[in-house]
Design an enzyme around this catalytic site. Structure first.
Site, PDB file in Angstrom:
ATOM      1  N   ARG A  38       1.575   4.341  -3.079  1.00  0.00           N
ATOM      2  CA  ARG A  38       1.321   5.763  -2.792  1.00  0.00           C
ATOM      3  C   ARG A  38       2.580   6.591  -2.951  1.00  0.00           C
ATOM      4  O   ARG A  38       2.549   7.686  -3.531  1.00  0.00           O
ATOM      5  CB  ARG A  38       0.755   5.902  -1.377  1.00  0.00           C
ATOM      6  N   LYS A  82     -12.348  -9.177  -4.424  1.00  0.00           N
ATOM      7  CA  LYS A  82     -10.889  -9.023  -4.388  1.00  0.00           C
ATOM      8  C   LYS A  82     -10.295  -9.759  -5.598  1.00  0.00           C
ATOM      9  O   LYS A  82     -11.003 -10.057  -6.548  1.00  0.00           O
ATOM     10  CB  LYS A  82     -10.360  -9.559  -3.047  1.00  0.00           C
ATOM     11  N   ASP A 139      -7.637  -7.881   4.126  1.00  0.00           N
ATOM     12  CA  ASP A 139      -6.588  -8.598   3.385  1.00  0.00           C
ATOM     13  C   ASP A 139      -6.075  -9.828   4.131  1.00  0.00           C
ATOM     14  O   ASP A 139      -5.489 -10.732   3.527  1.00  0.00           O
ATOM     15  CB  ASP A 139      -5.398  -7.668   3.117  1.00  0.00           C
ATOM     16  N   SER A 194       0.831  -1.215   0.000  1.00  0.00           N
ATOM     17  CA  SER A 194       0.000   0.000   0.000  1.00  0.00           C
ATOM     18  C   SER A 194       0.859   1.257   0.000  1.00  0.00           C
ATOM     19  O   SER A 194       0.586   2.212  -0.736  1.00  0.00           O
ATOM     20  CB  SER A 194      -0.897   0.015   1.239  1.00  0.00           C
TER      21      SER A 194
HETATM   22  C1  S3P Z   1      -5.657  -1.137  -0.234  1.00  0.00           C
HETATM   23  C2  S3P Z   1      -6.950  -1.088   0.229  1.00  0.00           C
HETATM   24  C3  S3P Z   1      -7.788  -2.272   0.366  1.00  0.00           C
HETATM   25  C4  S3P Z   1      -6.950  -3.538   0.372  1.00  0.00           C
HETATM   26  C5  S3P Z   1      -5.949  -3.561  -0.745  1.00  0.00           C
HETATM   27  C6  S3P Z   1      -4.999  -2.396  -0.603  1.00  0.00           C
HETATM   28  C7  S3P Z   1      -4.906   0.120  -0.340  1.00  0.00           C
HETATM   29  O1  S3P Z   1      -8.689  -2.324  -0.723  1.00  0.00           O
HETATM   30  O2  S3P Z   1      -7.782  -4.661   0.307  1.00  0.00           O
HETATM   31  O3  S3P Z   1      -5.203  -4.755  -0.713  1.00  0.00           O
HETATM   32  O4  S3P Z   1      -3.668   0.077  -0.508  1.00  0.00           O
HETATM   33  O5  S3P Z   1      -5.524   1.181  -0.245  1.00  0.00           O
HETATM   34  P1  S3P Z   1     -10.089  -1.534  -0.715  1.00  0.00           P
HETATM   35  O6  S3P Z   1      -9.803  -0.092  -0.821  1.00  0.00           O
HETATM   36  O7  S3P Z   1     -10.800  -2.054  -1.929  1.00  0.00           O
HETATM   37  O8  S3P Z   1     -10.757  -1.904   0.567  1.00  0.00           O
END
Ligand code: S3P
Length: 426
Positions: A26, A340, A313, A22
């Site tokens: 970003r 997912k 996750d 994540s």
């Molecule tokens: C993520 C948000 C989540 C997560 C994904 C990564 C992120 O998804 O399941 O693996 O990095 O913002 P969602 O925004 O669909 O909940």
């Protein structure tokens, strides 16, 4: 690739996890619209985060991949160039959803798509707010990738996403970054806040008033040197493995401990896990530390409500843990699992059944009775990285050998997963 797992009696050792997926996405996206060269250390080696880099290159951003670091030559908020071909987000929902927020503000049209799994994932959740801000978007059947995004001079909005999603929040904040004015996202169930933390680090003005996160548009973002913490979601596979194999001791260093992600540790500790968190410090606004787990059988429990969003996750591997826990696991309010990389309610249940575990499936989760034993079997990742790793962990605690079909899916977030596991087996 088929991966063969033989039962293990215990795991022990120190490991390093890949850079957080994540945070890597970003940092790369924000660095691309900052001014100057950002150096991102410990950038995720996972294929998803490489997809983000590839898309940014398609938008004219120069990226250098060095041993252990990525250098992104930021060109400012108006620096993207119109791509000459469709951008490829691969398997990555984060890439397509979050980057679309930036694409919506460009003076050109971008097409962005991905693999077969990504092509089935819902995009209406980002199309709605971006259209409200003034961009034009179209999608296959109105809602699936590939997306065509025609940018515009966006207007700021205040938006409350209908699902708890950090990707949607980020998409709107990234669009808001490009508007003249203040864009707000109303978030009633907190999701991971890496976007807010990272934007602040690069110099954006972003604040939270109650449930509203507000970003002031058109800041001057400055290049940074940042180190991506280890991926807490990847730690879940080892936290689970240790507790399935009592007596295991695993130490994971430099792991991200964002309070918006540590529900994982809280939940495990409430279920009786022996976890020590050491050497906690702050790095570029993110909490980082060392996690030490000493394995023992856990009580199990319930994952529902806001906890389901916070653990979304990790639920596949916690399901594996639940089957061998004392009281079992009940998961509810987790219908998001169905959209997912695979329908994770279905793929968890299918592999559980192949391994002789009884599971009762619900529309928004499942119930897994406790004190069951995994039987070695042929399971499948179905192309989903977290399913590959979760059922490799199940194989460690099974009676008899397990084969994981399409095991290479793990490389989407953790290419070093199997090698790391083999090192812990000694
Ligand atoms: C993520 C948000 C989540 C997560 C994904 C990564 C992120 O998804 O399941 O693996 O990095 O913002 P969602 O925004 O669909 O909940």
């Amino acid at each position: 690739m088929r991966y063969s797992v033989s039962p293990a009696s215990g795991l022990s050792g120190h490991i390093k996890l890949p850079g957080d997926k994540s945070i890597s996405h970003r940092y790369a996206m924000i660095a691309a619209v900052a001014e100057g060269a950002s150096r991102l250390e410990n950038y995720s080696t996972g294929a998803d985060c490489q997809s983000t880099l590839g898309c940014l290159e398609g938008l004219g951003i120069a990226i250098e991949r060095r041993e252990g670091a990525v250098i992104v030559e930021g060109r400012g908020l108006d620096g993207f160039r119109a791509p000459t071909t469709q951008l490829d987000a691969g398997n990555s929902g984060s890439t397509i959803r979050m980057l679309s927020g930036m694409l919506a503000a460009q003076p050109f049209t971008t097409m962005i798509g991905g693999d077969e799994s990504l092509s089935k994932r819902p995009m209406a959740r980002i199309m709605t707010p971006l259209k409200e801000m003034g961009a034009a978007l179209s999608a296959r059947d109105g809602k699936f990738p590939p997306l065509t995004v025609t940018g515009a001079k966006l207007r700021p909005i205040e938006y409350e996403p209908p699902v708890a999603s950090a990707q949607v929040k980020t998409c709107v904040l990234f669009a808001g970054l490009h508007t003249e004015g203040v864009t707000g996202v109303v978030e009633r169930v907190q999701t991971r806040d890496h976007t807010e933390v990272a934007l602040r680090e690069f110099g954006a003005e972003i604040e939270r008033h109650g449930p509203v996160i507000a970003i002031h548009g058109r800041p001057r973002l400055e290049a940074r040197t940042l180190t991506v913490p280890g991926d807490l979601s990847s730690s879940a596979f080892f936290l689970t493995a240790a507790n399935l194999l009592p007596g295991s001791v695993i130490v994971m260093e430099d792991v991200g401990l964002s309070p918006s992600r540590t529900a994982l540790l809280d939940w495990l500790m409430a279920a009786g896990a022996q976890i020590r968190v050491l050497d906690v410090r702050q790095s570029a606004g993110e909490m980082v530390g060392t996690i030490q787990v000493t394995g023992r059988q856990l009580a199990g429990g319930v994952i529902a409500g806001a906890t389901a969003a916070a653990l979304i996750d990790e639920i596949p591997v916690l399901a594996v843990l639940g089957a061998m826990s004392r009281d079992g696991l009940v998961v509810r309010d987790a219908a998001e699992l169905r959209v997912k990389e695979t329908d994770r309610i279905a793929t968890v249940a299918e592999n559980m059944q192949r391994m002789g575990i009884s599971v009762e499936v619900a529309a928004d989760g499942f119930t897994i009775p406790g004190n069951q034993r995994f039987r070695g079997a042929e399971v499948d990742s179905f192309g989903d990285h977290r399913i590959a790793m979760a059922f490799t962990v199940a194989g460690l605690a099974a009676e008899g050998p397990t084969v994981v079909e399409n095991a290479d899916a793990a490389s989407v977030s953790f290419p070093e997963f199997y090698a790391t596991l083999e090192r812990l087996r000694g």
